[in-house]
Design a protein around this motif. Structure first.
Motif, PDB file in Angstrom:
ATOM      1  N   GLN A 237      -5.302 -12.549   2.652  1.00 26.09           N
ATOM      2  CA  GLN A 237      -4.770 -12.876   3.973  1.00 26.09           C
ATOM      3  C   GLN A 237      -4.042 -11.681   4.579  1.00 26.09           C
ATOM      4  N   ALA A 238      -3.230 -10.997   3.758  1.00 26.54           N
ATOM      5  CA  ALA A 238      -2.491  -9.835   4.252  1.00 26.54           C
ATOM      6  C   ALA A 238      -3.437  -8.713   4.656  1.00 26.54           C
ATOM      7  N   GLU A 239      -4.486  -8.490   3.858  1.00 23.02           N
ATOM      8  CA  GLU A 239      -5.463  -7.447   4.191  1.00 23.02           C
ATOM      9  C   GLU A 239      -6.218  -7.797   5.466  1.00 23.02           C
ATOM     10  N   ALA A 240      -6.531  -9.075   5.636  1.00 24.90           N
ATOM     11  CA  ALA A 240      -7.220  -9.501   6.856  1.00 24.90           C
ATOM     12  C   ALA A 240      -6.336  -9.306   8.084  1.00 24.90           C
ATOM     13  N   GLU A 244      -2.296  -2.674   4.495  1.00 27.54           N
ATOM     14  CA  GLU A 244      -2.848  -2.008   3.320  1.00 27.54           C
ATOM     15  C   GLU A 244      -2.067  -2.524   2.105  1.00 27.54           C
ATOM     16  N   VAL A 245      -2.700  -3.304   1.259  1.00 29.73           N
ATOM     17  CA  VAL A 245      -2.015  -4.029   0.190  1.00 29.73           C
ATOM     18  C   VAL A 245      -2.365  -3.435  -1.168  1.00 29.73           C
ATOM     19  N   ARG A 246      -1.325  -3.255  -1.975  1.00 30.10           N
ATOM     20  CA  ARG A 246      -1.505  -2.866  -3.371  1.00 30.10           C
ATOM     21  C   ARG A 246      -0.966  -3.987  -4.250  1.00 30.10           C
ATOM     22  N   TYR A 247      -1.827  -4.562  -5.063  1.00 30.68           N
ATOM     23  CA  TYR A 247      -1.449  -5.692  -5.926  1.00 30.68           C
ATOM     24  C   TYR A 247      -1.605  -5.289  -7.374  1.00 30.68           C
ATOM     25  N   ASP A 248      -0.498  -5.342  -8.119  1.00 30.52           N
ATOM     26  CA  ASP A 248      -0.501  -5.021  -9.541  1.00 30.52           C
ATOM     27  C   ASP A 248      -0.047  -6.251 -10.324  1.00 30.52           C
ATOM     28  N   SER A 249      -0.793  -6.571 -11.372  1.00 29.21           N
ATOM     29  CA  SER A 249      -0.458  -7.702 -12.228  1.00 29.21           C
ATOM     30  C   SER A 249      -0.470  -7.247 -13.685  1.00 29.21           C
ATOM     31  N   ALA A 250       0.588  -7.558 -14.391  1.00 26.76           N
ATOM     32  CA  ALA A 250       0.704  -7.156 -15.792  1.00 26.76           C
ATOM     33  C   ALA A 250       1.103  -8.364 -16.630  1.00 26.76           C
ATOM     34  N   GLY A 251       0.707  -8.356 -17.897  1.00 27.26           N
ATOM     35  CA  GLY A 251       1.032  -9.452 -18.802  1.00 27.26           C
ATOM     36  C   GLY A 251      -0.025 -10.533 -18.788  1.00 27.26           C
ATOM     37  N   ASP A 252       0.330 -11.671 -19.363  1.00 32.26           N
ATOM     38  CA  ASP A 252      -0.593 -12.805 -19.487  1.00 32.26           C
ATOM     39  C   ASP A 252      -0.153 -13.901 -18.525  1.00 32.26           C
ATOM     40  N   ASN A 274       7.119 -13.140   5.965  1.00 30.48           N
ATOM     41  CA  ASN A 274       8.199 -12.380   6.586  1.00 30.48           C
ATOM     42  C   ASN A 274       7.725 -11.005   7.042  1.00 30.48           C
ATOM     43  N   THR A 275       6.887 -10.370   6.224  1.00 34.77           N
ATOM     44  CA  THR A 275       6.352  -9.060   6.608  1.00 34.77           C
ATOM     45  C   THR A 275       5.488  -9.170   7.851  1.00 34.77           C
ATOM     46  N   LEU A 276       4.669 -10.201   7.927  1.00 32.93           N
ATOM     47  CA  LEU A 276       3.785 -10.381   9.077  1.00 32.93           C
ATOM     48  C   LEU A 276       4.558 -10.731  10.346  1.00 32.93           C
ATOM     49  N   ARG A 277       5.647 -11.455  10.195  1.00 37.12           N
ATOM     50  CA  ARG A 277       6.371 -11.940  11.369  1.00 37.12           C
ATOM     51  C   ARG A 277       7.408 -10.950  11.877  1.00 37.12           C
ATOM     52  N   HIS A 278       8.155 -10.348  10.953  1.00 29.67           N
ATOM     53  CA  HIS A 278       9.347  -9.607  11.353  1.00 29.67           C
ATOM     54  C   HIS A 278       9.262  -8.109  11.100  1.00 29.67           C
ATOM     55  N   SER A 279       8.115  -7.583  10.734  1.00 30.85           N
ATOM     56  CA  SER A 279       8.052  -6.171  10.362  1.00 30.85           C
ATOM     57  C   SER A 279       6.874  -5.494  11.033  1.00 30.85           C
ATOM     58  N   ASP A 280       7.045  -4.180  11.255  1.00 30.14           N
ATOM     59  CA  ASP A 280       5.937  -3.382  11.758  1.00 30.14           C
ATOM     60  C   ASP A 280       5.273  -2.616  10.626  1.00 30.14           C
ATOM     61  N   ALA A 281       5.380  -3.151   9.429  1.00 35.56           N
ATOM     62  CA  ALA A 281       4.882  -2.457   8.240  1.00 35.56           C
ATOM     63  C   ALA A 281       3.365  -2.307   8.281  1.00 35.56           C
ATOM     64  N   GLY A 282       2.895  -1.250   7.647  1.00 35.16           N
ATOM     65  CA  GLY A 282       1.467  -1.033   7.501  1.00 35.16           C
ATOM     66  C   GLY A 282       1.011  -1.182   6.071  1.00 35.16           C
ATOM     67  N   ARG A 283       1.972  -1.077   5.121  1.00 34.67           N
ATOM     68  CA  ARG A 283       1.629  -1.184   3.703  1.00 34.67           C
ATOM     69  C   ARG A 283       2.501  -2.238   3.029  1.00 34.67           C
ATOM     70  N   LEU A 284       1.914  -2.919   2.069  1.00 34.35           N
ATOM     71  CA  LEU A 284       2.588  -3.972   1.322  1.00 34.35           C
ATOM     72  C   LEU A 284       2.253  -3.810  -0.152  1.00 34.35           C
ATOM     73  N   ALA A 285       3.270  -3.873  -0.987  1.00 33.94           N
ATOM     74  CA  ALA A 285       3.080  -3.743  -2.436  1.00 33.94           C
ATOM     75  C   ALA A 285       3.559  -5.027  -3.118  1.00 33.94           C
ATOM     76  N   ILE A 286       2.704  -5.610  -3.942  1.00 30.21           N
ATOM     77  CA  ILE A 286       3.022  -6.839  -4.682  1.00 30.21           C
ATOM     78  C   ILE A 286       2.842  -6.546  -6.173  1.00 30.21           C
ATOM     79  N   ARG A 287       3.867  -6.813  -6.938  1.00 29.99           N
ATOM     80  CA  ARG A 287       3.803  -6.582  -8.382  1.00 29.99           C
ATOM     81  C   ARG A 287       4.296  -7.820  -9.118  1.00 29.99           C
ATOM     82  N   VAL A 288       3.472  -8.312 -10.037  1.00 24.45           N
ATOM     83  CA  VAL A 288       3.799  -9.487 -10.846  1.00 24.45           C
ATOM     84  C   VAL A 288       3.703  -9.085 -12.316  1.00 24.45           C
ATOM     85  N   GLN A 289       4.819  -9.194 -13.034  1.00 23.14           N
ATOM     86  CA  GLN A 289       4.872  -8.823 -14.446  1.00 23.14           C
ATOM     87  C   GLN A 289       5.270 -10.050 -15.267  1.00 23.14           C
TER      88      GLN A 289
END
Length: 354
Positions: A237-240, A244-252, A274-289
């Motif tokens: 959804q964010a990429e659409a 520009e999204v970077r998604y990193d997932s670590a662990g089980d 919140n990023t889509l509504r209140h920010s002029d950001a072009g890149r988003l980083a998501i990390r789940v460990q």
């Protein structure tokens, strides 16, 4: 789509100048069209890099005197893609490429100035179209996210209604069965037939209650539950929406209990909204460990700092969810927008339900 755009770019750059009387050669217009078209095949993964490489290639061909067909329009699709996520950098690259092209043609030539004005107008048009598409994409992603939240709220309310109905069925059934069992016990010695009738009534009530409970449980099972595997949908959804999204997932992720997994999903969902509504950001980083004893979730963007930032209902609800599981939540709006959540996976919280 990327293959079609690559083919269209190659044909337009190769055949466009030829239609205007310029010579067509492999080392000139045709070769440039193939290179710029080929770079478009990876434009979604590296939009800014594709634009920079395309501009450098175009400048190289102009310097060698192999292409004189235009300074900006051959980069149209690369410019549009990069401007969706990095508008400032895209405008800078386009302007520098245009300035170099004009300098190569000579600023004192009226024809060069006229052509430069047309290409400057084209650069502005492409940038405006990319900005409009980016805003539309953000609105659409935000709209879909809000619809999903409303749907989840409706499902939770439905579950509460069903739970009340289950409670009423169970309470009514136990009360009726209890009455008939008492009648059966009292009439067992003096009136066996009356006792049998009471037991048959109790059995019938019990069977009807089991049928109702199976229907209610079936409805509960049909309610979808989101987990860590659903984060990929938020990334899409964010990429659409042009990020520009970077998604990193670590662990089980499969080892994470349902309560923590659902809360982590909600955290990422609210942060993306919140990023889509209140920010002029072009890149988003998501990390789940997913660590052995804790689940860490970090969501950051490169938007401008928010002066006087205050938490809204979404962040407040997110904090309540995290706190209920014994976790911590930190929000930092001094450099873009950043959310960091740590959810313990210790024994005293793994049994909690969302």
């Amino acid at each position: 789509m990327d293959l079609a755009l690559a083919f269209l770019t190659a044909v337009a750059i190769g055949a466009g100048p030829a239609a205007m009387g310029a010579p067509l050669s492999w080392h000139g217009t045709f070769g440039l069209g193939v290179i710029l078209g080929g770079l478009l095949l990876v434009r979604r993964r590296r939009p800014l890099l594709v634009l920079v490489l395309s501009a450098a290639t175009l400048v190289g061909y102009q310097t060698a005197g192999l292409f004189e067909g235009g300074a900006v329009w051959p980069l149209s699709f690369a410019l549009f893609t990069a401007a969706r996520s990095r508008p400032g950098w895209a405008a800078a690259v386009g302007t520098l490429t245009l300035a170099y092209g004009l300098a190569m043609q000579g600023l004192d030539a009226p024809e060069a100035l006229a052509r430069g004005g047309v290409e400057l107008l084209w650069l502005a048009l492409v940038s405006t179209a990319a900005s409009s598409w980016r805003q539309y994409g953000r609105w659409r992603a935000e709209h879909q996210a809000r619809i999903l939240q409303l749907e989840q709220t409706r499902l939770v309310e439905q579950r509460l209604i069903i739970s009340r109905e289950v409670h009423d069925v169970v309470a009514h059934t136990l009360a009726v069965v209890g009455v008939h069992l008492n009648v059966a016990v009292e009439a067992l010695d003096d009136s066996p037939e009356e006792a049998r009738a009471a037991l048959r009534t109790a059995i019938a009530v019990r069977n009807q209650a089991m049928t109702d409970l199976k229907a209610f449980v079936g409805e509960l099972r049909d309610v979808p539950q989101h987990g860590l595997e659903s984060v990929a949908g938020l990334v899409s959804q964010a990429e659409a929406a042009g990020l520009e999204v970077r998604y990193d997932s670590a662990g089980d992720p499969d080892a994470v209990p349902a309560a923590q997994a659902l809360t982590a999903y909600r955290v990422v969902q609210e942060a993306v909204v919140n990023t889509l509504r209140h920010s002029d950001a072009g890149r988003l980083a998501i990390r789940v460990q997913a660590r052995p004893r804790a689940l860490e979730v970090t969501v950051t963007d490169d938007g401008r700092p928010a002066a006087g930032f205050t938490e809204g209902h979404g962040l407040t609800g997110m904090r309540e969810r995290v706190t209920a599981l014994g976790g911590t939540l930190r929000v930092d709006a001094s450099k873009g927008f950043a959310v960091q959540v740590v959810l313990p996976l210790t024994d005293h919280v793994t049994g909690l339900m969302p």
